[in-house]
Design an enzyme around this catalytic site. Structure first.
Site, PDB file in Angstrom:
ATOM      1  N   ASN A   9     -26.308  30.026  92.117  1.00  0.00           N
ATOM      2  CA  ASN A   9     -27.222  30.338  93.038  1.00  0.00           C
ATOM      3  C   ASN A   9     -27.401  29.660  94.106  1.00  0.00           C
ATOM      4  O   ASN A   9     -27.629  28.271  94.526  1.00  0.00           O
ATOM      5  CB  ASN A   9     -28.597  30.366  92.400  1.00  0.00           C
ATOM      6  CG  ASN A   9     -30.217  30.104  93.582  1.00  0.00           C
ATOM      7  OD1 ASN A   9     -30.170  31.190  94.123  1.00  0.00           O
ATOM      8  ND2 ASN A   9     -31.296  29.759  92.624  1.00  0.00           N
ATOM      9  N   TRP A  10     -27.207  30.304  95.208  1.00  0.00           N
ATOM     10  CA  TRP A  10     -26.918  30.034  96.297  1.00  0.00           C
ATOM     11  C   TRP A  10     -28.031  29.534  97.263  1.00  0.00           C
ATOM     12  O   TRP A  10     -27.646  28.936  98.871  1.00  0.00           O
ATOM     13  CB  TRP A  10     -25.543  30.454  97.295  1.00  0.00           C
ATOM     14  CG  TRP A  10     -24.140  30.274  96.983  1.00  0.00           C
ATOM     15  CD1 TRP A  10     -23.576  29.000  95.809  1.00  0.00           C
ATOM     16  CD2 TRP A  10     -23.677  30.422  97.163  1.00  0.00           C
ATOM     17  NE1 TRP A  10     -22.116  29.073  95.940  1.00  0.00           N
ATOM     18  CE2 TRP A  10     -21.876  29.980  97.236  1.00  0.00           C
ATOM     19  CE3 TRP A  10     -22.931  31.386  98.454  1.00  0.00           C
ATOM     20  CZ2 TRP A  10     -20.614  30.447  96.812  1.00  0.00           C
ATOM     21  CZ3 TRP A  10     -21.409  32.319  98.284  1.00  0.00           C
ATOM     22  CH2 TRP A  10     -20.225  31.155  98.290  1.00  0.00           C
ATOM     23  N   LYS A  11     -28.967  30.585  96.761  1.00  0.00           N
ATOM     24  CA  LYS A  11     -29.967  30.198  97.620  1.00  0.00           C
ATOM     25  C   LYS A  11     -30.792  30.458  99.140  1.00  0.00           C
ATOM     26  O   LYS A  11     -29.531  31.352  98.980  1.00  0.00           O
ATOM     27  CB  LYS A  11     -30.973  28.745  96.964  1.00  0.00           C
ATOM     28  CG  LYS A  11     -31.174  28.568  95.992  1.00  0.00           C
ATOM     29  CD  LYS A  11     -32.079  27.487  95.377  1.00  0.00           C
ATOM     30  CE  LYS A  11     -31.991  26.850  94.144  1.00  0.00           C
ATOM     31  NZ  LYS A  11     -32.637  25.536  93.632  1.00  0.00           N
ATOM     32  N   HIS A  95     -37.168  33.986  90.065  1.00  0.00           N
ATOM     33  CA  HIS A  95     -36.604  32.539  90.167  1.00  0.00           C
ATOM     34  C   HIS A  95     -38.202  31.478  90.852  1.00  0.00           C
ATOM     35  O   HIS A  95     -38.854  32.057  91.343  1.00  0.00           O
ATOM     36  CB  HIS A  95     -35.558  32.331  90.969  1.00  0.00           C
ATOM     37  CG  HIS A  95     -34.827  30.561  91.075  1.00  0.00           C
ATOM     38  ND1 HIS A  95     -36.154  30.043  91.934  1.00  0.00           N
ATOM     39  CD2 HIS A  95     -33.831  29.991  90.475  1.00  0.00           C
ATOM     40  CE1 HIS A  95     -34.794  28.901  91.259  1.00  0.00           C
ATOM     41  NE2 HIS A  95     -34.201  28.959  91.182  1.00  0.00           N
ATOM     42  N   GLU A  97     -38.635  29.314  92.463  1.00  0.00           N
ATOM     43  CA  GLU A  97     -38.657  29.120  93.981  1.00  0.00           C
ATOM     44  C   GLU A  97     -39.709  30.213  94.566  1.00  0.00           C
ATOM     45  O   GLU A  97     -40.003  30.755  95.894  1.00  0.00           O
ATOM     46  CB  GLU A  97     -37.384  28.788  94.943  1.00  0.00           C
ATOM     47  CG  GLU A  97     -37.096  27.791  94.329  1.00  0.00           C
ATOM     48  CD  GLU A  97     -35.391  27.293  94.594  1.00  0.00           C
ATOM     49  OE1 GLU A  97     -34.728  28.788  94.848  1.00  0.00           O
ATOM     50  OE2 GLU A  97     -35.495  26.202  94.812  1.00  0.00           O
ATOM     51  N   GLU A 167     -35.224  27.213  83.349  1.00  0.00           N
ATOM     52  CA  GLU A 167     -34.983  26.420  84.227  1.00  0.00           C
ATOM     53  C   GLU A 167     -36.486  26.029  84.180  1.00  0.00           C
ATOM     54  O   GLU A 167     -37.087  26.332  85.149  1.00  0.00           O
ATOM     55  CB  GLU A 167     -34.598  27.123  85.492  1.00  0.00           C
ATOM     56  CG  GLU A 167     -33.565  28.215  85.466  1.00  0.00           C
ATOM     57  CD  GLU A 167     -32.830  28.477  87.269  1.00  0.00           C
ATOM     58  OE1 GLU A 167     -31.733  27.492  87.280  1.00  0.00           O
ATOM     59  OE2 GLU A 167     -33.493  28.987  88.000  1.00  0.00           O
ATOM     60  N   GLY A 173     -33.574  21.310  91.052  1.00  0.00           N
ATOM     61  CA  GLY A 173     -33.105  20.054  92.731  1.00  0.00           C
ATOM     62  C   GLY A 173     -33.661  18.823  92.910  1.00  0.00           C
ATOM     63  O   GLY A 173     -34.120  17.830  93.699  1.00  0.00           O
ATOM     64  N   SER A 213     -30.565  21.074  87.851  1.00  0.00           N
ATOM     65  CA  SER A 213     -29.585  19.823  87.960  1.00  0.00           C
ATOM     66  C   SER A 213     -28.841  19.527  87.765  1.00  0.00           C
ATOM     67  O   SER A 213     -28.299  18.664  86.745  1.00  0.00           O
ATOM     68  CB  SER A 213     -30.436  18.710  87.930  1.00  0.00           C
ATOM     69  OG  SER A 213     -31.414  18.443  88.834  1.00  0.00           O
ATOM     70  N   GLY A 234     -27.299  24.909  91.245  1.00  0.00           N
ATOM     71  CA  GLY A 234     -27.946  24.844  92.417  1.00  0.00           C
ATOM     72  C   GLY A 234     -26.532  24.538  93.473  1.00  0.00           C
ATOM     73  O   GLY A 234     -25.881  24.866  94.089  1.00  0.00           O
ATOM     74  N   GLY A 235     -27.673  23.642  93.652  1.00  0.00           N
ATOM     75  CA  GLY A 235     -27.024  22.593  95.107  1.00  0.00           C
ATOM     76  C   GLY A 235     -25.176  21.772  94.588  1.00  0.00           C
ATOM     77  O   GLY A 235     -25.060  22.149  95.198  1.00  0.00           O
TER      78      GLY A 235
HETATM   79  P1  PGA Z   1     -29.660  23.267  91.039  1.00  0.00           P
HETATM   80  O1  PGA Z   1     -30.911  24.558  91.488  1.00  0.00           O
HETATM   81  O2  PGA Z   1     -29.058  23.473  89.549  1.00  0.00           O
HETATM   82  O3  PGA Z   1     -30.214  22.604  92.263  1.00  0.00           O
HETATM   83  O4  PGA Z   1     -31.290  22.076  90.013  1.00  0.00           O
HETATM   84  C1  PGA Z   1     -30.457  25.334  90.129  1.00  0.00           C
HETATM   85  C2  PGA Z   1     -31.751  26.325  90.495  1.00  0.00           C
HETATM   86  O5  PGA Z   1     -32.661  26.446  91.424  1.00  0.00           O
HETATM   87  O6  PGA Z   1     -30.970  27.413  89.540  1.00  0.00           O
END
Ligand code: PGA
Length: 251
Positions: A9-11, A95, A97, A167, A173, A213, A234-235
């Site tokens: 997930n590149w956000k 998601h 966010e 999640e 994050g 994470s 994500g990250g």
């Molecule tokens: P993260 O994000 O790996 O940076 O914790 C995961 C996500 O929000 O899908």
């Protein structure tokens, strides 16, 4: 055996040029990798570029959200048919966010899920409790309520392509993931609920990813758990070497 999914997930990171640079480095590192499915969710302006670039590979790309209608006066939105017109095969829905910053409710997610399956776009439905829910013992209630709203009035036969991503919001994050045991417990609850709603076949087939994470140094431990069928990252997915290392997790 459920084939595992490693999803990035590149956000709101990586423009088209940066996405291509990533893929130039990443694709050779996973060439011929057949053990797992690999998905990338780039930002909207990079999606078409990524889809074209991975077309001849086993990697697939999806959108980070979509509207449920095909067209209309909805500024800033992208429709299911617009996504299919560029070859988009997957979509992330709900998601946290988007729930936190774009006011997205699970009632909206339900409309989006129905539209996704109607247009043959495989939905990746995100669920997860806040820290306060967990601390007060409401994890299960929260997950069941989210599933109840998101999956309302969806028949079992529409669930074939459904993927769920658990999640926990407190792990996204933050650098500290749920322990494999805590995550597996939540996945087992989700699978039980799939069984209750849609029957044994759906409960057995549906892949449930863990997100929050995930990194190269914890991915193998997490993916060893019986109810965890992959990771949404994500990250740690923004660097090609890091994502490739996670694709090559040790069983
Ligand atoms: P993260 O994000 O790996 O940076 O914790 C995961 C996500 O929000 O899908």
């Amino acid at each position: 055996m459920r084939k595992k999914i490693i999803a990035a997930n590149w956000k709101m990171f990586k423009n088209p040029k940066e996405s291509l640079d990533f893929l130039d480095a990443f694709l050779p590192m996973v060439e011929g990798h057949d053990r797992d499915d690999i998905l990338i969710f780039p930002t909207a302006t990079s999606l078409s570029t990524v889809i074209d670039k991975v077309a001849e590979t086993r990697v697939r790309a999806g959108a980070q959200t979509m509207h449920w209608l095909n067209e209309g006066p909805f500024t800033g939105q992208t429709s299911p048919t617009m996504l299919t017109s560029i070859g988009c095969t997957h979509v992330l829905l709900g998601h946290s966010e988007r729930r936190l910053y774009a006011n997205e409710s699970y009632e909206h997610v339900n409309l989006k899920l129905k539209a996704a399956v109607a247009h043959d776009i495989a939905p990746v439905l995100c669920l997860g409790e806040m820290l306060a829910d967990r601390q007060t013992g409401y994890t299960k209630d929260t997950l069941l309520a989210q599933m109840g709203a998101a999956l309302a009035n969806l028949p079992a036969e529409k669930m074939e392509t459904l993927v769920i991503a658990y999640e926990p919001v407190w792990a996204i994050g933050t650098g500290s993931s749920a322990t494999p045991e805590v995550a597996d417990q939540a996945h087992a609850m989700i699978r039980e609920e799939l069984h209750a709603r849609f029957g044994p076949v759906c409960a057995h087939q549906t892949r449930i990813l863990y997100g929050g994470s995930v990194k190269p140094d914890n991915v193998s431990q997490i993916l060893k758990m019986p109810n965890i069928d992959g990771a949404l990252i994500g990250g740690a997915s923004l660097d090609p070497g890091s994502l490739a290392a996670m694709v090559h997790y040790e069983l």
